[in-house]
Design a protein around this motif. Structure first.
Motif, PDB file in Angstrom:
ATOM      1  N   PRO A  19      54.330  34.464  31.661  1.00 29.68           N
ATOM      2  CA  PRO A  19      53.156  35.063  31.031  1.00 29.68           C
ATOM      3  C   PRO A  19      52.642  36.227  31.861  1.00 29.68           C
ATOM      4  O   PRO A  19      52.679  36.199  33.084  1.00 29.68           O
ATOM      5  CB  PRO A  19      52.136  33.911  31.014  1.00 29.68           C
ATOM      6  CG  PRO A  19      52.958  32.666  31.149  1.00 29.68           C
ATOM      7  CD  PRO A  19      54.145  33.049  31.968  1.00 29.68           C
ATOM      8  N   GLY A  20      52.180  37.270  31.181  1.00 32.55           N
ATOM      9  CA  GLY A  20      51.701  38.439  31.903  1.00 32.55           C
ATOM     10  C   GLY A  20      50.391  38.174  32.615  1.00 32.55           C
ATOM     11  O   GLY A  20      49.652  37.244  32.284  1.00 32.55           O
ATOM     12  N   ALA A  21      50.094  39.027  33.581  1.00 32.04           N
ATOM     13  CA  ALA A  21      48.857  38.904  34.336  1.00 32.04           C
ATOM     14  C   ALA A  21      47.681  39.332  33.467  1.00 32.04           C
ATOM     15  O   ALA A  21      47.766  40.273  32.680  1.00 32.04           O
ATOM     16  CB  ALA A  21      48.931  39.764  35.589  1.00 32.04           C
ATOM     17  N   ASP A  22      46.559  38.628  33.606  1.00 35.87           N
ATOM     18  CA  ASP A  22      45.328  38.986  32.914  1.00 35.87           C
ATOM     19  C   ASP A  22      44.537  39.880  33.855  1.00 35.87           C
ATOM     20  O   ASP A  22      43.970  39.413  34.838  1.00 35.87           O
ATOM     21  CB  ASP A  22      44.543  37.718  32.568  1.00 35.87           C
ATOM     22  CG  ASP A  22      43.323  38.029  31.720  1.00 35.87           C
ATOM     23  OD1 ASP A  22      42.966  39.223  31.600  1.00 35.87           O
ATOM     24  OD2 ASP A  22      42.708  37.089  31.178  1.00 35.87           O
ATOM     25  N   LEU A  23      44.500  41.174  33.557  1.00 37.88           N
ATOM     26  CA  LEU A  23      43.915  42.137  34.478  1.00 37.88           C
ATOM     27  C   LEU A  23      42.435  42.366  34.232  1.00 37.88           C
ATOM     28  O   LEU A  23      41.807  43.170  34.951  1.00 37.88           O
ATOM     29  CB  LEU A  23      44.653  43.476  34.363  1.00 37.88           C
ATOM     30  CG  LEU A  23      46.143  43.457  34.730  1.00 37.88           C
ATOM     31  CD1 LEU A  23      46.732  44.849  34.569  1.00 37.88           C
ATOM     32  CD2 LEU A  23      46.330  42.971  36.155  1.00 37.88           C
ATOM     33  N   ARG A  24      41.845  41.692  33.268  1.00 36.58           N
ATOM     34  CA  ARG A  24      40.437  41.952  32.977  1.00 36.58           C
ATOM     35  C   ARG A  24      39.529  41.565  34.143  1.00 36.58           C
ATOM     36  O   ARG A  24      38.652  42.328  34.545  1.00 36.58           O
ATOM     37  CB  ARG A  24      40.026  41.221  31.694  1.00 36.58           C
ATOM     38  CG  ARG A  24      40.616  41.823  30.418  1.00 36.58           C
ATOM     39  CD  ARG A  24      40.321  40.967  29.210  1.00 36.58           C
ATOM     40  NE  ARG A  24      40.936  39.644  29.325  1.00 36.58           N
ATOM     41  CZ  ARG A  24      40.806  38.681  28.414  1.00 36.58           C
ATOM     42  NH1 ARG A  24      40.064  38.903  27.332  1.00 36.58           N
ATOM     43  NH2 ARG A  24      41.407  37.518  28.567  1.00 36.58           N
ATOM     44  N   MET A  25      39.732  40.376  34.698  1.00 34.33           N
ATOM     45  CA  MET A  25      38.885  39.953  35.806  1.00 34.33           C
ATOM     46  C   MET A  25      39.143  40.754  37.085  1.00 34.33           C
ATOM     47  O   MET A  25      38.186  41.096  37.787  1.00 34.33           O
ATOM     48  CB  MET A  25      39.059  38.455  36.069  1.00 34.33           C
ATOM     49  CG  MET A  25      38.346  37.559  35.069  1.00 34.33           C
ATOM     50  SD  MET A  25      36.604  37.990  34.801  1.00 34.33           S
ATOM     51  CE  MET A  25      35.945  37.900  36.460  1.00 34.33           C
ATOM     52  N   PRO A  26      40.404  41.068  37.429  1.00 29.28           N
ATOM     53  CA  PRO A  26      40.565  41.975  38.577  1.00 29.28           C
ATOM     54  C   PRO A  26      39.863  43.317  38.398  1.00 29.28           C
ATOM     55  O   PRO A  26      39.342  43.876  39.366  1.00 29.28           O
ATOM     56  CB  PRO A  26      42.092  42.155  38.658  1.00 29.28           C
ATOM     57  CG  PRO A  26      42.634  40.880  38.123  1.00 29.28           C
ATOM     58  CD  PRO A  26      41.689  40.499  37.009  1.00 29.28           C
ATOM     59  N   VAL A  27      39.839  43.839  37.160  1.00 31.02           N
ATOM     60  CA  VAL A  27      39.107  45.084  36.919  1.00 31.02           C
ATOM     61  C   VAL A  27      37.618  44.890  37.194  1.00 31.02           C
ATOM     62  O   VAL A  27      36.956  45.728  37.821  1.00 31.02           O
ATOM     63  CB  VAL A  27      39.344  45.565  35.478  1.00 31.02           C
ATOM     64  CG1 VAL A  27      38.361  46.678  35.104  1.00 31.02           C
ATOM     65  CG2 VAL A  27      40.772  46.059  35.309  1.00 31.02           C
ATOM     66  N   LEU A  28      37.079  43.754  36.745  1.00 31.02           N
ATOM     67  CA  LEU A  28      35.668  43.471  37.025  1.00 31.02           C
ATOM     68  C   LEU A  28      35.432  43.317  38.527  1.00 31.02           C
ATOM     69  O   LEU A  28      34.382  43.712  39.042  1.00 31.02           O
ATOM     70  CB  LEU A  28      35.226  42.206  36.283  1.00 31.02           C
ATOM     71  CG  LEU A  28      35.188  42.290  34.757  1.00 31.02           C
ATOM     72  CD1 LEU A  28      34.666  40.987  34.162  1.00 31.02           C
ATOM     73  CD2 LEU A  28      34.326  43.460  34.297  1.00 31.02           C
ATOM     74  N   GLY A  29      36.415  42.736  39.220  1.00 29.86           N
ATOM     75  CA  GLY A  29      36.293  42.626  40.671  1.00 29.86           C
ATOM     76  C   GLY A  29      36.234  43.991  41.327  1.00 29.86           C
ATOM     77  O   GLY A  29      35.433  44.231  42.247  1.00 29.86           O
ATOM     78  N   ALA A  30      37.081  44.929  40.851  1.00 32.52           N
ATOM     79  CA  ALA A  30      37.065  46.291  41.396  1.00 32.52           C
ATOM     80  C   ALA A  30      35.740  46.981  41.093  1.00 32.52           C
ATOM     81  O   ALA A  30      35.195  47.712  41.936  1.00 32.52           O
ATOM     82  CB  ALA A  30      38.231  47.094  40.816  1.00 32.52           C
ATOM     83  N   VAL A  31      35.201  46.753  39.909  1.00 34.49           N
ATOM     84  CA  VAL A  31      33.904  47.333  39.549  1.00 34.49           C
ATOM     85  C   VAL A  31      32.808  46.775  40.459  1.00 34.49           C
ATOM     86  O   VAL A  31      31.933  47.517  40.940  1.00 34.49           O
ATOM     87  CB  VAL A  31      33.589  47.051  38.072  1.00 34.49           C
ATOM     88  CG1 VAL A  31      32.140  47.409  37.749  1.00 34.49           C
ATOM     89  CG2 VAL A  31      34.536  47.832  37.166  1.00 34.49           C
ATOM     90  N   ALA A  32      32.853  45.461  40.714  1.00 30.33           N
ATOM     91  CA  ALA A  32      31.854  44.846  41.607  1.00 30.33           C
ATOM     92  C   ALA A  32      31.967  45.417  43.015  1.00 30.33           C
ATOM     93  O   ALA A  32      30.958  45.675  43.686  1.00 30.33           O
ATOM     94  CB  ALA A  32      32.046  43.331  41.633  1.00 30.33           C
ATOM     95  N   TRP A  33      33.182  45.632  43.458  1.00 29.49           N
ATOM     96  CA  TRP A  33      33.405  46.193  44.799  1.00 29.49           C
ATOM     97  C   TRP A  33      32.816  47.609  44.874  1.00 29.49           C
ATOM     98  O   TRP A  33      32.122  47.955  45.841  1.00 29.49           O
ATOM     99  CB  TRP A  33      34.905  46.238  45.078  1.00 29.49           C
ATOM    100  CG  TRP A  33      35.248  46.212  46.537  1.00 29.49           C
ATOM    101  CD1 TRP A  33      34.497  46.655  47.575  1.00 29.49           C
ATOM    102  CD2 TRP A  33      36.462  45.709  47.106  1.00 29.49           C
ATOM    103  NE1 TRP A  33      35.153  46.470  48.768  1.00 29.49           N
ATOM    104  CE2 TRP A  33      36.356  45.896  48.506  1.00 29.49           C
ATOM    105  CE3 TRP A  33      37.620  45.153  46.589  1.00 29.49           C
ATOM    106  CZ2 TRP A  33      37.389  45.519  49.378  1.00 29.49           C
ATOM    107  CZ3 TRP A  33      38.633  44.778  47.451  1.00 29.49           C
ATOM    108  CH2 TRP A  33      38.513  44.949  48.820  1.00 29.49           C
ATOM    109  N   ALA A  34      33.087  48.416  43.854  1.00 34.38           N
ATOM    110  CA  ALA A  34      32.538  49.772  43.826  1.00 34.38           C
ATOM    111  C   ALA A  34      31.012  49.742  43.809  1.00 34.38           C
ATOM    112  O   ALA A  34      30.340  50.512  44.519  1.00 34.38           O
ATOM    113  CB  ALA A  34      33.073  50.524  42.607  1.00 34.38           C
ATOM    114  N   GLY A  35      30.433  48.855  43.004  1.00 31.94           N
ATOM    115  CA  GLY A  35      28.976  48.748  42.958  1.00 31.94           C
ATOM    116  C   GLY A  35      28.384  48.330  44.293  1.00 31.94           C
ATOM    117  O   GLY A  35      27.354  48.865  44.725  1.00 31.94           O
ATOM    118  N   ALA A  36      29.037  47.372  44.974  1.00 30.34           N
ATOM    119  CA  ALA A  36      28.539  46.927  46.282  1.00 30.34           C
ATOM    120  C   ALA A  36      28.598  48.059  47.300  1.00 30.34           C
ATOM    121  O   ALA A  36      27.675  48.236  48.109  1.00 30.34           O
ATOM    122  CB  ALA A  36      29.352  45.726  46.764  1.00 30.34           C
ATOM    123  N   LEU A  37      29.678  48.835  47.282  1.00 28.65           N
ATOM    124  CA  LEU A  37      29.793  49.963  48.212  1.00 28.65           C
ATOM    125  C   LEU A  37      28.692  50.993  47.964  1.00 28.65           C
ATOM    126  O   LEU A  37      28.105  51.529  48.917  1.00 28.65           O
ATOM    127  CB  LEU A  37      31.171  50.614  48.077  1.00 28.65           C
ATOM    128  CG  LEU A  37      32.355  49.798  48.599  1.00 28.65           C
ATOM    129  CD1 LEU A  37      33.671  50.496  48.267  1.00 28.65           C
ATOM    130  CD2 LEU A  37      32.246  49.594  50.112  1.00 28.65           C
TER     131      LEU A  37
END
Length: 801
Positions: A19-37
């Motif tokens: 099964p393919g990777a579900d990239l939706r949550m990693p994208v949200l993780g990257a968004v959270a990281w950008a917001g924290a920075l």
């Protein structure tokens, strides 16, 4: 007949495809990281502006969405706003309030502290001290009292290492400003006054940690330290030389709490649960118990919470539909961690944990399957997992350390078979020790045998000629390395499918590590002296003849001074001079003694600090090298090198190690000061003499009508601000060498001092900026000596350009 596709935990029973990777949550993780920075680093108005722009773009995209991504974009907008807001609030909490205000005034305070981190005893240049983290819950300063909760770092005198995690203590000291998630640094005076003992769960964790250490206490020191480090990250007492070997070979992650620790421990508990018949939801309860127990054992510091989260992601990734569940869990873990502790966004450990976990999830399965076409699956997994994690982390490691480890993947593969047994057996030793200390030695001994192999791999790997190669830390260098790693990630599956390709690539990699590639530009022709880049310390090499040298000081790192001597092709040291016994000058004697002949050692007349002086004497005695103290005014010639001892004068050396000006000491002022001449180049080598000794030395020279006019000055004490400028300018150096460590915490070298030297006409060369610095000359030379460096040329003063 077509072979049916393999069906396993990573494949679909219906199609046999992963099964393919579900990239939706990693994208949200990257968004959270950008917001924290943004919330932590950007000025408040800019943070609001950037957040607003980001939200507008997301809303605009959501309105035009025709691909079913509207829900994800709305979630991204919410996460961005939440992460930025939370980070901004945390930032404001550490920059405003009573504690930051008192810290800015460097006020003396009294207070009550809740201890949140284990005390660590550190060795300083001028004495031992203790550091620990805690929350100030009460503070009194400048005539006012406050009830609050503010994270601080304590710097305390010896004795505070007995304070237990979870206890509440009364204290007094002086606050100073701090960076990051701390409201201040508190320099404590006196002893701790215990108000409340730790809660029962901390007592239980302390009993297990104590039993773990006791189970391996009978083993050699390095093994006795490394077992607790593997299990719960308790590396107190680890030999700095061994720690350096782990860094060179890419094994540093074993010395700290990581997700691997939790994965192994919880996995072990789940296996035990299965053996005793626990099924279904009971296994979730066992896993939850293991995760909570691990956090208590390893402490609830941010790094431990981060490791627990990443370990949980790895556990999910190992189960059914692992890639899809793992990627979702990775994204969730990043979002939750950054909302709870936004300061993780600017820590290297967090970045490495996320990257390593992502590498294991995204790269390792494909690499494993490619290797499994021609080797056993278990072996393919043992190769693919560390290789994928290492590749994912390589750009960040290079950006921090300025080097790329060439042996890291091989070293990790070699130790992988014993890391799991060592961790599980170490934990078993701690648990059994609660019942019987003698019986705990059985699993403890087995665990120590496992870590003995890890130590052997680290030590052998670190001394390979090209164990690590230097790599720039510029944006261009790190960006190029990132592109290279991405390319390797893409082509690796195709390469790994064919055993011949793997064998050829492995042979080339081994050859690159084992065979030292000569640097065509080093050592430079006609070199007379070299200031070695040994970190925060001195290591000066004077050329006696081809393959023979006089070495003045060793620096603190045996690997660094050994590397420098190897690069200069020095096979014999005719004389090793230790100007004084501080570790930054005499802490790496083994790096000079090992693998080459040393005829004699001369040392400072003051054997302080005693521990280093004793270690030097023992190392010399073990190799039959004579040790002596040269007399004041003594002269000797060894090949092309002549030496004269200018300092210390008889009667000026005093024991006691008292400090002056916050930096000086009697050991510094007992430094041997040498006037050397090498192939017509004169050098004044000053050790760490402080202003009082510098002034007396200058007065003596003037009384004797000795007009020193040297070509090269080795600037005292790594360019400290504490200098007698009359002496430094009196000698009128053409070149000023500043051996100093990059990013040191002492503020060395002092910019004002460097400006003074340059204004006096000296070319300033620093090892932290220029790497190894060579002073070169030619026969029958006219004019000043030349300067050649390993990294880039020092900037010349305009008068010398």
């Amino acid at each position: 007949m077509r072979r049916a596709p393999d069906v396993g935990p990573e494949t679909s029973p219906a199609t046999g495809e992963r099964p393919g990777a579900d990239l939706r949550m990693p994208v949200l993780g990257a968004v959270a990281w950008a917001g924290a920075l943004v919330g932590l680093l950007a000025p408040a108005p800019l943070a609001v502006l950037l957040t607003g722009v980001g939200l507008a773009l997301l809303v605009a995209a959501a309105r035009r969405d025709r691909a079913g991504l509207r829900g994800t974009l709305v979630a991204a907008a919410v996460v961005l706003l939440a992460a930025t807001a939370v980070a901004g609030l945390h930032r404001a909490g550490t920059a405003t309030g009573p504690v930051p205000r008192l810290a800015a005034e460097e006020a003396s305070v009294r207070g009550v502290l809740q201890v949140t981190g284990d005390p660590r005893l550190r060795q300083g240049t001028y004495g031992d001290y203790v550091v620990l983290r805690g929350d100030l819950v009460e503070v009194t300063g400048r005539g006012r009292s406050y009830a609050l909760s503010a994270g601080v770092l304590l710097v305390a005198p010896p004795g505070w290492e007995e304070v237990e995690l979870g206890s509440r203590v009364a204290l007094a000291g002086r606050l100073a400003p701090a960076d990051g998630d701390l409201a201040g640094v508190l320099r404590v005076r006196g002893e701790a006054e215990l108000l409340d003992s730790p809660d029962v769960w901390w007592d239980g964790a302390a009993l297990v940690r104590g039993a773990l250490r006791e189970s391996v206490a009978h083993r050699p020191d390095d093994q006795a330290v490394l077992v607790p480090s593997l299990v719960v990250g308790d590396d107190a007492g680890l030999d700095p030389d061994l720690s350096a070997d782990f860094q060179t070979t890419g094994l540093t992650h074993l010395l700290a709490v990581s997700g691997t620790n939790l994965t192994l421990i919880v996995g072990f508990l789940l296996v035990l649960a299965r053996v005793v018949g626990v099924r279904g939801r009971g296994r979730y309860a066992v896993a939850a118990f293991g995760i909570v127990g691990f956090v208590l054992l390893a402490r609830t510091e941010p790094s431990v919470v981060r490791a627990a989260a990443m370990g949980t992601v790895a556990l999910l990734g190992m189960g059914h539909n692992g890639l899809r569940r793992g990627t979702r869990s990775l994204g969730v873990a990043v979002v939750v961690l950054l909302l709870v502790q936004p300061w993780l966004a600017v820590t290297v450990g967090f970045a490495l944990s996320v990257l390593a976990t992502a590498g294991i999830l995204f790269l390792a399965p494909t690499w494993r399957d490619a290797l499994a076409r021609w080797m056993p699956r278990w072996l393919a997994e043992a190769v693919a997992v560390p290789a994928a994690a290492q590749l994912a982390c390589t750009p960040v490691v290079a950006a921090i350390s300025g080097q790329v480890s060439l042996v890291a993947v091989l070293a990790n593969m070699l130790v992988a078979p014993v890391v799991g047994p060592a961790t599980v057996l170490g934990l078993a030793g701690g648990l059994v020790g609660l019942l019987s200390a003698p019986l705990s030695r059985i699993p403890g001994t087995l665990a120590s045998w496992c870590v003995a192999w890890i130590i052997a791999v680290a030590e052998r790997g670190a001394v390979l000629p090209a164990a690590a190669v230097g790599w720039g830390t510029s944006v261009l260098a790190v960006g190029g390395l990132t592109v290279l790693c991405a390319g390797l990630a893409v082509v690796a599956p195709r390469l790994l499918r064919r055993p011949v390709r793997v064998v050829v690539a492995t042979a080339l990699a081994v050859a690159a590590v084992v065979v030292r590639v000569p640097d065509p530009g080093w050592p430079p022709s006609g070199w007379a002296a070299v200031a070695c880049d040994v970190g925060q310390g001195d290591g000066i090499v004077l050329r006696v003849a081809e393959g023979v040298a006089v070495v003045v000081d060793t620096g603190p790192d045996p690997v660094a001074i050994d590397r420098c001597l190897d690069d200069l092709r020095v096979e014999r040291v005719a004389l090793l001079v230790l100007t004084h016994f501080h570790d930054d000058h005499a802490g790496a004697v083994d790096g000079v003694l090992d693998g080459r002949a040393v005829d004699a050692i001369e040392v400072s007349p003051l054997p302080e600090p005693p521990a280093t002086a004793t270690a030097v004497a023992a190392a010399a005695r073990a190799r039959g090298v004579p040790v002596s103290v040269p007399g004041h005014g003594s002269r000797r010639t060894i090949g092309d090198v002549s030496l004269e001892v200018l300092w210390p004068e008889p009667g000026v050396v005093r024991s006691g190690g008292g400090e002056r000006d916050g930096e000086g000491s009697n050991a510094n002022d007992a430094s041997l000061v040498l006037l050397a001449e090498v192939r017509g180049v004169s050098l004044l080598l000053t050790g760490d003499v402080e202003p009082p000794a510098q002034r007396r030395l200058l007065r003596t020279l003037r009384e004797r009508s000795v007009a020193l006019d040297v070509d090269v000055l080795k600037v005292p004490h790594h360019g400290s601000r504490h200098q007698d400028l009359d002496l430094l300018t009196h000698v009128r150096p053409e070149v000023a060498l500043v051996p100093v460590g990059a990013d040191n915490t002492y503020g060395h070298p002092n910019p004002g001092l460097l400006g003074t030297l340059e204004s006096a006409g000296a070319v300033v060369a620093r090892t932290d900026v220029h790497g190894d610095v060579a002073v070169v000359t030619t026969e029958g030379r006219a004019g000043p000596p030349g300067v050649v460096t390993r990294r880039r040329a020092p900037s010349a003063h305009p008068r010398r350009a």
